[in-house]
Design a protein around this motif. Structure first.
Motif, PDB file in Angstrom:
ATOM      1  N   ASP A 190       2.637  -2.264   4.939  1.00  0.00           N
ATOM      2  CA  ASP A 190       3.210  -0.939   5.220  1.00  0.00           C
ATOM      3  C   ASP A 190       2.431   0.102   4.432  1.00  0.00           C
ATOM      4  O   ASP A 190       2.618   0.259   3.214  1.00  0.00           O
ATOM      5  CB  ASP A 190       4.686  -0.936   4.838  1.00  0.00           C
ATOM      6  N   GLU A 191       1.560   0.835   5.112  1.00  0.00           N
ATOM      7  CA  GLU A 191       0.725   1.833   4.446  1.00  0.00           C
ATOM      8  C   GLU A 191       1.565   2.918   3.778  1.00  0.00           C
ATOM      9  O   GLU A 191       1.288   3.340   2.653  1.00  0.00           O
ATOM     10  CB  GLU A 191      -0.242   2.451   5.451  1.00  0.00           C
ATOM     11  N   ALA A 192       2.590   3.398   4.483  1.00  0.00           N
ATOM     12  CA  ALA A 192       3.407   4.489   3.948  1.00  0.00           C
ATOM     13  C   ALA A 192       4.146   4.087   2.681  1.00  0.00           C
ATOM     14  O   ALA A 192       4.392   4.915   1.795  1.00  0.00           O
ATOM     15  CB  ALA A 192       4.400   4.962   5.004  1.00  0.00           C
ATOM     16  N   ALA A 193       4.512   2.824   2.567  1.00  0.00           N
ATOM     17  CA  ALA A 193       5.262   2.349   1.403  1.00  0.00           C
ATOM     18  C   ALA A 193       4.375   2.089   0.190  1.00  0.00           C
ATOM     19  O   ALA A 193       4.887   1.859  -0.909  1.00  0.00           O
ATOM     20  CB  ALA A 193       6.021   1.076   1.768  1.00  0.00           C
ATOM     21  N   MET A 198      12.416  -8.778  11.559  1.00  0.00           N
ATOM     22  CA  MET A 198      11.441  -8.185  10.661  1.00  0.00           C
ATOM     23  C   MET A 198      11.096  -6.795  11.146  1.00  0.00           C
ATOM     24  O   MET A 198      10.950  -6.556  12.336  1.00  0.00           O
ATOM     25  CB  MET A 198      10.163  -9.022  10.599  1.00  0.00           C
ATOM     26  N   SER A 199      10.966  -5.862  10.208  1.00  0.00           N
ATOM     27  CA  SER A 199      10.601  -4.496  10.544  1.00  0.00           C
ATOM     28  C   SER A 199       9.288  -4.152   9.889  1.00  0.00           C
ATOM     29  O   SER A 199       9.033  -4.538   8.764  1.00  0.00           O
ATOM     30  CB  SER A 199      11.683  -3.529  10.060  1.00  0.00           C
ATOM     31  N   SER A 200       8.429  -3.440  10.615  1.00  0.00           N
ATOM     32  CA  SER A 200       7.157  -3.015  10.043  1.00  0.00           C
ATOM     33  C   SER A 200       6.758  -1.679  10.615  1.00  0.00           C
ATOM     34  O   SER A 200       7.201  -1.289  11.679  1.00  0.00           O
ATOM     35  CB  SER A 200       6.051  -4.039  10.358  1.00  0.00           C
ATOM     36  N   GLY A 201       5.889  -0.974   9.899  1.00  0.00           N
ATOM     37  CA  GLY A 201       5.435   0.322  10.374  1.00  0.00           C
ATOM     38  C   GLY A 201       4.206   0.186  11.228  1.00  0.00           C
ATOM     39  O   GLY A 201       3.190   0.804  10.958  1.00  0.00           O
ATOM     40  N   ALA A 232       3.261 -14.049  10.499  1.00  0.00           N
ATOM     41  CA  ALA A 232       2.885 -12.806   9.834  1.00  0.00           C
ATOM     42  C   ALA A 232       2.847 -12.943   8.324  1.00  0.00           C
ATOM     43  O   ALA A 232       3.492 -13.815   7.726  1.00  0.00           O
ATOM     44  CB  ALA A 232       3.865 -11.699  10.221  1.00  0.00           C
ATOM     45  N   ASP A 233       2.079 -12.036   7.703  1.00  0.00           N
ATOM     46  CA  ASP A 233       2.092 -11.837   6.264  1.00  0.00           C
ATOM     47  C   ASP A 233       1.914 -10.339   6.008  1.00  0.00           C
ATOM     48  O   ASP A 233       1.843  -9.562   6.969  1.00  0.00           O
ATOM     49  CB  ASP A 233       1.000 -12.677   5.595  1.00  0.00           C
ATOM     50  N   ASP A 234       1.822  -9.929   4.747  1.00  0.00           N
ATOM     51  CA  ASP A 234       1.882  -8.480   4.500  1.00  0.00           C
ATOM     52  C   ASP A 234       0.996  -8.017   3.347  1.00  0.00           C
ATOM     53  O   ASP A 234       1.385  -7.144   2.582  1.00  0.00           O
ATOM     54  CB  ASP A 234       3.327  -8.052   4.245  1.00  0.00           C
ATOM     55  N   THR A 261      -5.352   2.314  -1.784  1.00  0.00           N
ATOM     56  CA  THR A 261      -6.261   3.094  -0.938  1.00  0.00           C
ATOM     57  C   THR A 261      -7.120   2.226  -0.037  1.00  0.00           C
ATOM     58  O   THR A 261      -7.561   2.685   1.019  1.00  0.00           O
ATOM     59  CB  THR A 261      -7.173   3.979  -1.812  1.00  0.00           C
ATOM     60  N   ASN A 262      -7.377   0.986  -0.432  1.00  0.00           N
ATOM     61  CA  ASN A 262      -8.119   0.052   0.426  1.00  0.00           C
ATOM     62  C   ASN A 262      -7.107  -0.659   1.317  1.00  0.00           C
ATOM     63  O   ASN A 262      -6.522  -1.672   0.933  1.00  0.00           O
ATOM     64  CB  ASN A 262      -8.916  -0.935  -0.414  1.00  0.00           C
ATOM     65  N   ARG A 263      -6.907  -0.100   2.525  1.00  0.00           N
ATOM     66  CA  ARG A 263      -5.785  -0.514   3.369  1.00  0.00           C
ATOM     67  C   ARG A 263      -6.169  -1.467   4.495  1.00  0.00           C
ATOM     68  O   ARG A 263      -5.357  -1.704   5.400  1.00  0.00           O
ATOM     69  CB  ARG A 263      -5.114   0.734   3.944  1.00  0.00           C
ATOM     70  N   GLN A 264      -7.360  -2.005   4.464  1.00  0.00           N
ATOM     71  CA  GLN A 264      -7.707  -3.000   5.470  1.00  0.00           C
ATOM     72  C   GLN A 264      -6.690  -4.152   5.381  1.00  0.00           C
ATOM     73  O   GLN A 264      -6.480  -4.716   4.301  1.00  0.00           O
ATOM     74  CB  GLN A 264      -9.117  -3.539   5.241  1.00  0.00           C
TER      75      GLN A 264
END
Length: 350
Positions: free
Chosen positions: A141-144, A9-12, A99-101, A149-152
């Protein structure tokens, strides 16, 4: 930001070098009641299925062994399932990843957002829960997702009492570890030993009484100023014990002086949320400035319960901006004092 890859698994989520290894002295215990294996060789292939199979209202611990692998999907430990233990069966915490996303602003199937609590990869409402030798992550992944905008994005949310994490990694960006309780004024105790917590904005937060014993607290470099806030406690005014860090290491790849140790969180503008963060006998890196604490909106940090005691390292400054405990005060703010309660709980002795 560089990317981490683990178990396919890959993540930022940045870079991690925890130095955490399984301790033979504590890696044992009785034989698991159930075994989870991603390849289908165990009793279950998913974490939630094993928890669903655990008995309700147990009076003795129910041990779920988890073989090395990556386990995706939201996990909920309900209040009706106390004394569950998740035990990673690999050599290192990195070998088992749960994990989850989803983030606060990620939409549910009905079109409404999950919210901060709903974003949690793992939610623990069952008292007496324990996890050891594994990793919890939120892979949002915030960048994706610039549209969100609510990134908690919470890796673990706890709301129960007498919870233990032993050699566990918590990975995310904003709001990684949410240590809470079932309601304002209700005390919920959490003990973390030899753990690793990583994030950027308010990544250790909530109103629980949480003790971090010999943990590494790593602030990510998010490439902006400020680079983040380590803690955002919302301790109820009736609770003398909030967040305690004892013999921990505060590290970061962020530029010097760009990360705050904390700010006081007042959920729904609650005036009784007088947050407490105490850092004692810990090593603090240069990413922490002299003005280590800051306001949260209109709530000044000076009205919170922030203090340090005999810390070291380039970021461990003593000044008017850094309240220090006296020796007498420090004797009242120990691991034992935070955890004992009326029932004499002492997980640090185990």
């Amino acid at each position: 930001m560089r990317r981490r890859t683990f178990l396919g698994m890959s993540s930022g989520l940045g870079i991690v070098a925890t130095g955490i290894v399984a301790s033979p002295a504590r890696a044992g215990g009785r034989r698991p009641d159930l075994v989870v294996a991603a390849d289908g060789s165990g009793d279950h292939s998913g974490i939630q299925a094993a928890i669903d199979a655990a008995p309700a209202g147990a009076a003795v611990p129910f041990v779920i062994g988890v073989r090395p692998g990556a386990y995706r999907g939201q996990v909920i430990v309900p209040r009706t399932k106390p004394l569950i233990e998740l035990r990673g069966l690999g050599r290192r915490p990195e070998d088992v990843v749960i994990a989850d996303d989803r983030a606060n602003g990620t939409l549910k199937p009905d079109g409404t957002p999950w919210g901060t609590s709903g974003s949690a990869s793992v939610t623990v409402d069952g008292a007496g829960f324990k996890a050891s030798n594994l990793t919890f992550a939120n892979l949002f992944d915030e960048a994706a997702h610039p549209e969100i905008t609510n990134r908690q994005a919470v890796a673990v949310l706890t709301r129960a009492d007498r919870i233990v994490f032993d050699r566990v990694r918590f990975l995310a960006n904003q709001d990684t570890l949410y240590v809470n309780s079932s309601a304002a004024g209700v005390v919920a105790r959490v003990y973390l030993r030899d753990c690793y917590v990583e994030g950027d904005v308010d990544f250790i937060f909530g109103r629980a009484t949480a003790v971090f014993d010999r943990c590494r607290i790593h602030s990510l470099n998010r490439g902006s100023a400020p680079n983040g806030y380590v803690t955002a406690p919302s301790t109820d005014i009736t609770n003398p014990h909030g967040l305690l860090f004892d013999h921990c290491r505060f590290t970061s790849d962020a530029p010097a002086g760009t990360v705050f140790l904390g700010r006081p969180w007042h959920p729904s503008q609650d005036p009784n949320a007088i947050g407490q963060t105490i850092i004692r006998r810990s090593w603090i890196g240069a990413h922490i400035p002299d003005a280590a604490w800051t306001a949260f909106g209109a709530w000044p940090w000076e009205d919170a319960r922030f203090a340090e005691y005999r810390n070291s390292g380039p970021g461990a400054l003593v000044s008017a901006n850094r309240p220090q405990l006296t020796d007498s005060e420090a004797r009242a703010h120990t691991i034992a004092a935070f955890l004992r309660g009326a029932d004499g709980w002492s997980p640090e002795r185990c």
